[in-house]
Design an enzyme around this catalytic site. Structure first.
Site, short mmCIF file in Angstrom:
data_model
loop_
_atom_site.label_atom_id
_atom_site.label_comp_id
_atom_site.label_asym_id
_atom_site.label_seq_id
_atom_site.Cartn_x
_atom_site.Cartn_y
_atom_site.Cartn_z
N ASN A 3 37.52 41.91 42.19
CA ASN A 3 36.55 43.14 42.21
C ASN A 3 35.77 43.26 42.95
O ASN A 3 34.60 42.47 43.03
CB ASN A 3 36.44 43.31 40.86
CG ASN A 3 35.47 44.50 40.56
OD1 ASN A 3 35.43 45.30 41.44
ND2 ASN A 3 35.12 44.64 39.45
N TRP A 4 35.65 43.78 44.34
CA TRP A 4 34.56 43.79 45.48
C TRP A 4 33.44 44.60 44.92
O TRP A 4 32.77 44.55 45.57
CB TRP A 4 35.47 44.17 46.59
CG TRP A 4 36.23 43.22 47.04
CD1 TRP A 4 36.33 42.04 46.91
CD2 TRP A 4 37.08 43.50 48.13
NE1 TRP A 4 37.12 41.54 47.70
CE2 TRP A 4 37.68 42.14 48.66
CE3 TRP A 4 37.46 44.62 49.23
CZ2 TRP A 4 38.61 42.24 49.81
CZ3 TRP A 4 38.02 44.59 50.39
CH2 TRP A 4 38.84 43.06 50.47
N LYS A 5 33.74 45.48 43.89
CA LYS A 5 32.61 46.79 43.56
C LYS A 5 32.35 47.48 44.95
O LYS A 5 33.16 47.55 45.58
CB LYS A 5 31.62 45.69 43.08
CG LYS A 5 31.82 44.83 41.88
CD LYS A 5 30.79 44.49 40.86
CE LYS A 5 31.64 43.51 39.88
NZ LYS A 5 30.36 43.12 38.80
N HIS B 9 35.73 49.28 33.21
CA HIS B 9 34.70 48.19 33.85
C HIS B 9 33.32 48.34 32.91
O HIS B 9 32.90 49.58 33.15
CB HIS B 9 34.64 48.10 35.31
CG HIS B 9 33.90 46.87 35.58
ND1 HIS B 9 32.65 47.01 35.75
CD2 HIS B 9 34.42 45.74 35.89
CE1 HIS B 9 32.14 45.43 35.82
NE2 HIS B 9 33.16 44.96 36.40
N GLU C 200 30.54 48.11 34.16
CA GLU C 200 29.47 48.98 34.88
C GLU C 200 29.72 50.38 34.80
O GLU C 200 28.80 51.19 34.95
CB GLU C 200 29.62 48.37 36.38
CG GLU C 200 28.78 46.99 36.61
CD GLU C 200 29.24 46.20 37.55
OE1 GLU C 200 30.06 46.60 38.50
OE2 GLU C 200 29.05 45.05 37.53
N GLU D 190 35.64 40.82 29.65
CA GLU D 190 34.67 40.73 30.24
C GLU D 190 33.22 40.94 29.51
O GLU D 190 32.80 42.10 29.43
CB GLU D 190 34.67 41.66 31.55
CG GLU D 190 35.68 41.44 32.45
CD GLU D 190 35.17 41.93 33.73
OE1 GLU D 190 35.43 41.03 34.74
OE2 GLU D 190 34.63 42.87 34.08
N GLY E 140 27.94 38.94 36.61
CA GLY E 140 26.82 39.04 37.55
C GLY E 140 25.51 38.33 37.24
O GLY E 140 24.67 38.41 37.97
N SER F 158 30.98 36.21 35.85
CA SER F 158 30.50 34.94 36.73
C SER F 158 31.59 33.52 36.92
O SER F 158 31.15 32.37 36.78
CB SER F 158 29.32 34.44 36.20
OG SER F 158 28.30 35.39 35.73
N GLY G 27 34.12 39.22 40.36
CA GLY G 27 33.19 39.85 41.00
C GLY G 27 32.57 39.27 42.26
O GLY G 27 33.33 38.85 43.33
N GLY G 28 31.40 38.80 42.26
CA GLY G 28 30.57 38.07 43.36
C GLY G 28 31.52 37.15 43.98
O GLY G 28 31.45 37.23 45.27
P1 PGA Z 1 31.13 38.81 38.45
O1 PGA Z 1 31.82 40.02 38.07
O2 PGA Z 1 32.34 37.98 38.97
O3 PGA Z 1 30.23 38.97 39.63
O4 PGA Z 1 30.23 38.34 37.11
C1 PGA Z 1 32.85 39.94 37.15
C2 PGA Z 1 33.29 41.51 36.99
O5 PGA Z 1 32.57 42.50 37.06
O6 PGA Z 1 34.42 41.92 37.04
#
Ligand code: PGA
Length: 253
Positions: A11-13, A98, A100, A170, A176, A215, A236-237
């Site tokens: 997930n590149w956001k 998600h 976010e 999640e 994050g 994470s 994500g990251g």
């Molecule tokens: P993260 O994000 O790996 O940066 O914690 C995961 C996600 O939001 O899908």
């Protein structure tokens, strides 16, 4: 042991321009070539890089998902993108719900109850995210939160179609933050979600893929993801770098 094929999704956001996405899409396939028979690998770029990523991946057996979609096929919804539009682009799925989107953009379970079936109807795999906040966990409301989200978001999916959905557990406090859930916490929540699906259909509960996100890094992936019952990861990251992401793909095997 199960027959479920594990999934590892990037997930590149809101990251990567088209050239950056293309560079990733060219770098990744050789790094994961040895894993693709055992792990389903997904990349989820921002809308603007979806076409570039799909093209740059070429024949590589790596799937592409959007990070959101609207539930209507078309209409007066300025700024939105529909499932048929994504399908026409050659996209294979869409992340929906998600945290976010839920927290920063007021995504509701009512909207998700329409998005999940709309994705399926367009031939897309919905990657439905659920998870509790830190306050909910500390108040002992983790299971009530997961139950509310899973029941509401899947209410209009036919029992026979449930197995086509991917669920990402999640925990919001792990996204994050560098603070991942322990494998015990992840297993506990994922088993609970699987039991919720079993209330609808035992066959779907056996077949549906439920992954962990929050994470996940190359350094903790093997630990967090190893237990049976965790069907992979939404990353994500650490998914922004092809080498880091490939290391996590290997841990999802
Ligand atoms: P993260 O994000 O790996 O940066 O914690 C995961 C996600 O939001 O899908």
């Amino acid at each position: 042991m199960t027959n479920r094929t594990p999934i590892c999704a990037a997930n590149w956001k809101m990251h990567k321009t088209r050239p950056e996405a293309a560079a990733f899409a060219v770098a990744l396939p050789p790094l994961v070539a040895g894993e693709l028979e055992r792990v389903e690998v997904w990349v989820c770029p921002p809308f603007t890089a979806l076409a570039t990523t799909t093209e740059a991946l070429g024949e590589a057996a790596i799937r592409v998902a959007a990070q959101n979609m609207h539930f209507e096929d078309s209409g007066a919804f300025t700024g939105e993108v529909s499932a048929p539009m994504l399908a026409e682009l050659g996209v294979d799925g869409a992340i929906v719900g998600h945290s976010e989107r839920r927290q920063l953009f007021a995504e509701t379970d009512e909207a998700l109850a329409r998005k999940v079936p709309a994705a399926l109807a367009a031939g897309l795999v919905p990657i439905l995210c659920v998870g509790e906040t830190l306050e909910q966990r500390e108040a002992g409301d983790t299971e009530a939160t997961l139950r509310r989200q899973v029941e509401a978001d899947l209410v209009d999916v036919a029992d026979d179609d449930l197995e086509r959905v991917v669920i990402a557990y999640e925990p919001v406090w792990a996204i994050g933050t560098g603070r991942n859930a322990t494998s015990e916490q992840a297993v506990e929540a994922i088993e609970f979600i699987r039991a919720l699906v079993a209330v609808r259909s035992d066959a779907a509960a056996e077949a549906i893929r439920i992954v962990y996100g929050g994470s996940v890094k190359p350094g903790n992936a093997a630990d967090v993801l190893s237990p049976n019952g965790i069907d992979g990861a939404l990353v994500g990251g650490a998914s922004l770098d092809p080498n880091d992401f490939a290391a996590i793909v290997a841990a999802c095997r």
